[in-house]
Design an enzyme around this catalytic site. Structure first.
Site, mmCIF file in Angstrom:
data_model
loop_
_atom_site.group_PDB
_atom_site.id
_atom_site.type_symbol
_atom_site.label_atom_id
_atom_site.label_comp_id
_atom_site.label_asym_id
_atom_site.label_seq_id
_atom_site.Cartn_x
_atom_site.Cartn_y
_atom_site.Cartn_z
ATOM 1 N N ILE A 532 0.824 -1.216 0.000
ATOM 2 C CA ILE A 532 0.000 0.000 0.000
ATOM 3 C C ILE A 532 0.858 1.266 0.000
ATOM 4 C CG2 ILE A 532 -2.000 -1.068 1.098
ATOM 5 C CD1 ILE A 532 -1.035 0.065 3.769
ATOM 6 N N GLY A 533 2.169 1.096 0.019
ATOM 7 C CA GLY A 533 3.055 2.250 -0.007
ATOM 8 C C GLY A 533 4.489 1.831 -0.233
ATOM 9 N N VAL A 534 5.293 2.766 -0.774
ATOM 10 C CA VAL A 534 6.705 2.500 -1.045
ATOM 11 C C VAL A 534 7.499 3.722 -0.613
ATOM 12 C CG1 VAL A 534 8.433 1.978 -2.803
ATOM 13 C CG2 VAL A 534 6.131 1.029 -3.021
ATOM 14 N N GLY A 535 8.644 3.488 0.049
ATOM 15 C CA GLY A 535 9.498 4.591 0.471
ATOM 16 C C GLY A 535 10.958 4.216 0.369
ATOM 17 N N GLY A 538 11.783 0.937 2.113
ATOM 18 C CA GLY A 538 11.247 -0.310 1.592
ATOM 19 C C GLY A 538 9.760 -0.180 1.333
ATOM 20 N N ASN A 539 9.011 -1.274 1.511
ATOM 21 C CA ASN A 539 7.584 -1.287 1.201
ATOM 22 C C ASN A 539 6.729 -1.270 2.464
ATOM 23 O OD1 ASN A 539 8.173 -1.472 -1.540
ATOM 24 N ND2 ASN A 539 8.219 -3.711 -1.484
ATOM 25 N N VAL A 540 5.496 -0.800 2.308
ATOM 26 C CA VAL A 540 4.491 -0.864 3.364
ATOM 27 C C VAL A 540 3.379 -1.790 2.886
ATOM 28 C CG1 VAL A 540 2.894 0.416 4.816
ATOM 29 C CG2 VAL A 540 5.024 1.488 4.088
ATOM 30 N N LYS A 554 5.580 -2.007 7.867
ATOM 31 C CA LYS A 554 6.672 -1.346 7.149
ATOM 32 C C LYS A 554 7.908 -2.230 7.233
ATOM 33 C CE LYS A 554 7.355 3.150 7.503
ATOM 34 N NZ LYS A 554 7.772 4.481 8.008
ATOM 35 N N ASP A 650 9.043 16.626 6.986
ATOM 36 C CA ASP A 650 8.495 16.108 5.726
ATOM 37 C C ASP A 650 6.973 16.186 5.750
ATOM 38 O OD1 ASP A 650 8.815 13.040 3.765
ATOM 39 O OD2 ASP A 650 8.724 15.143 3.158
#
EC number: 2.7.11.-
Length: 878
Positions: A532-535, A538-540, A554, A650
């Site tokens: 559901i997310g990428v940063g 790594g991934n969420v 996470k 942020d």
């Protein structure tokens, strides 16, 4: 750069950097034209040059039947000697009578094309090349060259579009030189001359000459906000001005690359504020990182400093104004060399471009390493900051930092190709216009940042493969968790949890310890469909625990040093933060060197998704206000609710998450910073998200809580206008939301750009108060911005105005209905502590909330969006 020259009927050579050439410049040129002895005198005046032998040195005297030698000793070949380069159905060769007063013989002949003609050059070595085009419209019996209208193009770039020498020149009988710097990636370079219908193209001489690769580095600095800019090698450039500040004219034979440097006097705004200084060229010593090819010693041996800087009020700037085209971006190269100081670390000054700080506190002793050591800085100025003139200023720092002085040795102004690869006009080679361009400066910066991330990732992979055998022991997830908070939080161990893990759990208050197998089961073995997310970490993943609880998982990437750093920061922050409007940490896992954090799941996702891009049902104005208020509470708690204030760093709409009830919670603390007690800022490298970054933070690299306030101001505008902070697909003036919206705000027409879904539903007074809050957040200087507490107070007031407006409209509607008595109906009192007295729906009388005290510890009801917030949320958390 344009060079104008006059033969017999055109008697002087003029280097056209402006419409008013200086007398000193004309005298120097006349010396140059008078003969070898005068040239020798000029050469002696400016000193010797360091040579550079170009791999390609193609010089063509177009229309000539024999080779020509220019005053600087270069030989231009005739048409017959260069016939292999030209492809033309027909061409006409014309000439003017010989004259001793002609600036150069290359202007006595020309080649005319009535149809498109192409020069094709086979290069010895691709790379940076000078392309110089020489024009002089002398009279002839074939064609009126002053009326010739044509374009000049390469395979990729438009150099000239509908060029007409009489339009380009105050004196149509003067010669013009157009100088370009093009990075040629192929072994063949084509130059096309395309006449306008019923017209013709002409050219007197062509130069295609190799330039050193180090002349243009790939990176520089963007102006406002001051941030690293990469990808300079992807552009073509036109040399517009090349100025020897404080010094004389430097002719090509005295430059390291055959360039012309003109004096600065015609651009100097106030000569009374400037003082010329000089030293001997031999005193200039280049540091290893600066090659003499950047600029000759004679440029660095002269400078302008502040006049009488030691005896009068030093609070003034020395300014130079350069006429420019506001439709283009520019690369400004500033040359510095400290030839005025008697000792190191005594000269600190600021540099401004178009009123914006380009360099703050420049310390030449530090950056150059010595006195009389050259240093240069490349600044990219976006077209949005351009006007009819480009202004460069130097001035002292406004604090006690040694001698109150400032210097400048040289300036180069280069026009950059635009989004359709044109250096003249808005049309590209393929006919596209800048309005159709798919990338601009912002998009290029974004691409370069992504490219840099890939390079960094590759370096991390290499480092990972080369790691020592005991890496796992020394870098297990628990090993770098610092015992920051010896909290009394309760915790639960998972099945099979180890004692070691429980120890860190209880020490840090990280909540539940999860085994890797539990999280694999919860996330379907970290299946891609669960992401559901990428940063950068790594991934969420979305996960479901044994009891049915949905969580966000996470999972850190051990190959990313950035991710590890952000994980450390996030754990340090979340271990001591508990607040209704901050995303909560549920637990963690460090099994098998994994780095996994488990958070509460926010089912409605990022705030941004509800504003644009996801086709979700639009939020009402009241819902947007309540989300902004919740976010402001969370940020205010960060700033004031702990012994050490915390700066998020942020803040953006994707880091504000919404739960099933649309309650806002601030997330992602990977970039957050503690502020030590008694300090008001943190000196740190600039990090954050483009479009939200505080310009003062960029300039000074000093992070404050007002940096979060600025970013939150951008979020407020996103909520109002329902568009991204940065959108490179929009017209240039609309790319940056903050700048665009504030322009409309200052016009008093902000309602013209709000989300269409809100039209007719907002109380004008509520929107006015909201817009004022956003505007104050976006002040250039942090000292002028409100605290988050003040922002929250204004948002609360805007909400009350909106609720009074809505209630007033409801009462009007109710009063318009016939009276109906329902048996058994009982009046119900309004549970809200605010009972607005509404006179009309235009102007509702609303109690003004009491000002929020920054350190108030008194709790209020956080659940009611209608409560009057006379005091602040419980800063002790829960």
């Amino acid at each position: 750069m344009e060079i104008r020259k006059k033969p017999n009927i055109f008697t002087v050579l003029v280097i056209d950097f402006s419409s008013k050439p200086s007398m000193a410049l004309l005298l120097a040129i006349l010396l140059f034209l008078s003969g070898p002895s005068a040239s020798a005198v000029a050469a002696a005046a400016v000193g010797p040059a360091t040579g550079f032998k170009p791999a390609d040195d193609i010089l063509i005297d177009c229309g000539s039947k024999s080779s020509s030698k220019t005053p600087d000793g270069r030989v231009f070949k005739s048409d017959q000697e260069t016939i292999q380069y030209i492809e033309a159905k027909e061409d006409i060769q014309v000439s003017a009578p010989p004259s001793d007063k002609v600036a150069s013989p290359i202007y006595l002949t020309a080649r005319i094309f009535r149809e498109e003609a192409t020069y094709k050059f086979h290069l010895t070595r691709p790379g940076w090349h000078w392309v110089r085009l020489h024009f002089l419209a002398f009279p002839n019996d074939k064609f009126d060259l002053q009326q010739a209208t044509f374009s000049v193009l390469t395979e990729k770039y438009v150099l000239l579009h509908n060029f007409k020498i009489s339009n380009n020149n105050n004196d149509s009988q003067a010669a013009v030189q157009k100088e370009y710097l093009v990075n040629m990636t192929d072994a063949q370079f084509a130059l096309r001359f395309r006449p306008m219908k019923s017209s013709a193209a002409f050219i007197n001489a062509i130069e295609v000459v190799s330039a050193p690769d180090e002349l243009i580095s790939d990176s520089g600095t963007a102006l406002f906000p001051v941030i690293g800019f990469s990808g300079l090698s992807d552009y073509a450039y036109q040399s517009v001005y090349r100025v020897n500040v404080g010094g004389p004219l430097i002719m090509p034979q005295n430059d390291t690359l055959g360039r012309t440097w003109i004096p600065d006097k015609e651009f100097l705004k106030d000569e009374n504020l400037a003082k010329d200084v000089k030293t001997t060229p031999s005193a200039i010593k280049y540091p290893p990182e600066v090659t003499p090819l950047i600029a000759p010693q004679t440029v660095y041996a002269t400078a302008v400093e502040m006049a009488n800087s030691l005896t009068i009020d030093p609070n003034f700037n020395v300014s130079w104004n350069f006429p420019s085209n506001p439709s283009f971006n520019y690369l400004i190269r500033l040359h510095f060399c400290d030839i005025v100081s008697k000792s190191l670390n005594d000269l600190y000054f600021n540099v401004y471009i178009n009123g914006k700080t380009a360099i703050s506190g420049l310390d030449l002793s530090t950056v150059a390493g010595n006195l009389a050591a050259p240093y240069y800085k490349d600044i990219v100025v976006n077209a949005t900051l351009m006007g009819p003139e480009l202004q460069v200023q130097i001035g002292p720092m406004g604090e006690d930092t040694g001698t109150k002085n400032a210097i400048l040795n040289g300036v180069e102004v280069l026009k950059m190709s635009n989004s359709v690869n044109s250096l003249d006009g808005e049309f590209g080679v393929d006919g596209r216009t800048t309005g159709m361009g798919k990338h601009g400066m912002v998009a290029t910066a974004g691409f370069v940042m992504m490219f840099g991330a890939f390079i960094g990732l590759g370096a991390m992979v290499y480092k990972w493969k080369k790691r020592p055998q005991d890496w796992q022991k020394r870098n297990s997830f628990s090993s770098w968790l610092l015992p920051i908070h010896a909290g009394d939080s309760t915790f639960m161990t998972s099945k099979g949890g180890s004692q070691k893990s429980n120890f860190y759990n209880s020490t840090l208050g990280l909540g539940r310890y999860f085994s890797l197998s539990e999280l694999q089961e919860a996330t379907k073995n970290f299946e891609a469909s669960q992401i559901i997310g990428v940063g950068g970490f790594g991934n969420v993943y979305i996960g479901t625990l044994d009891d049915g609880t949905k969580v966000a998982v996470k999972r850190g990437n051990p190959q990313s040093e950035q991710g590890i750093t952000e994980f450390q920061t996030e754990i340090q922050m979340l271990s001591k933060l508990r607040h209704r409007h901050l995303v909560s940490l549920i637990g963690y896992c460090d099994e098998n060197s994994e780095m996994i954090l488990v958070y509460e799941f926010m089912s409605n996702g990022p705030f941004r998704d509800h504003l644009y891009g996801k086709n979700l049902a639009p939020l009402t104005w009241k819902q947007r206000l309540e989300i902004c208020i919740g976010s402001a509470r969370g940020l205010h708690y960060l700033h004031t609710g702990t012994a050490q204030g915390i700066i998020h760093r942020d803040v953006k709409s994707t880091n504000i998450l919404l739960d099933e009830a649309l309650v806002a919670k601030v997330a992602d603390f990977g970039l957050s910073k503690d502020v030590a007690f008694g300090q008001n800022h943190v000196s740190t490298a600039v990090k954050g998200s483009f479009g939200y970054l505080d310009p003062e933070y960029f300039r000074r690299q000093q992070l404050t809580d007002k940096s979060d306030v600025y970013s939150f101001g951008v979020v407020l505008l996103e909520a109002l206008c329902a568009r991204p902070a940065i959108n490179p697909q929009l017209p240039r003036e609309q790319v940056n939301l903050a700048e665009w919206a504030m322009q409309w705000k200052r016009k008093g027409l902000l309602e013209k750009i709000i989300d269409p879904h809100l039209a007719g539903t907002i109380n004008p007074e509520s929107m006015k108060k909201f817009a004022e809050a956003a505007e104050k957040c976006l002040e250039d200087y942090g000292v002028d911005r409100p605290t988050m507490g003040d922002v929250l107070w204004n948002l609360e007031y805007a909400l009350q105005l909106q609720e009074a407006f809505t209630q007033g409209k409801a009462e009007e509607t109710e009063n318009a209905k016939p009276d109906v008595v329902t048996p058994g109906s009982v009046p119900v009192s309004d549970p809200s502590p605010i009972t607005p007295s509404v006179t009309t729906n235009e102007a509702a009388t609303v109690p003004v909330p009491a000002k929020v005290e920054e350190n108030s510890g008194t709790a209020v009801d956080e659940h009611s969006g209608t409560a009057m917030f006379t005091q602040f949320a419980n800063l002790n958390g829960r």
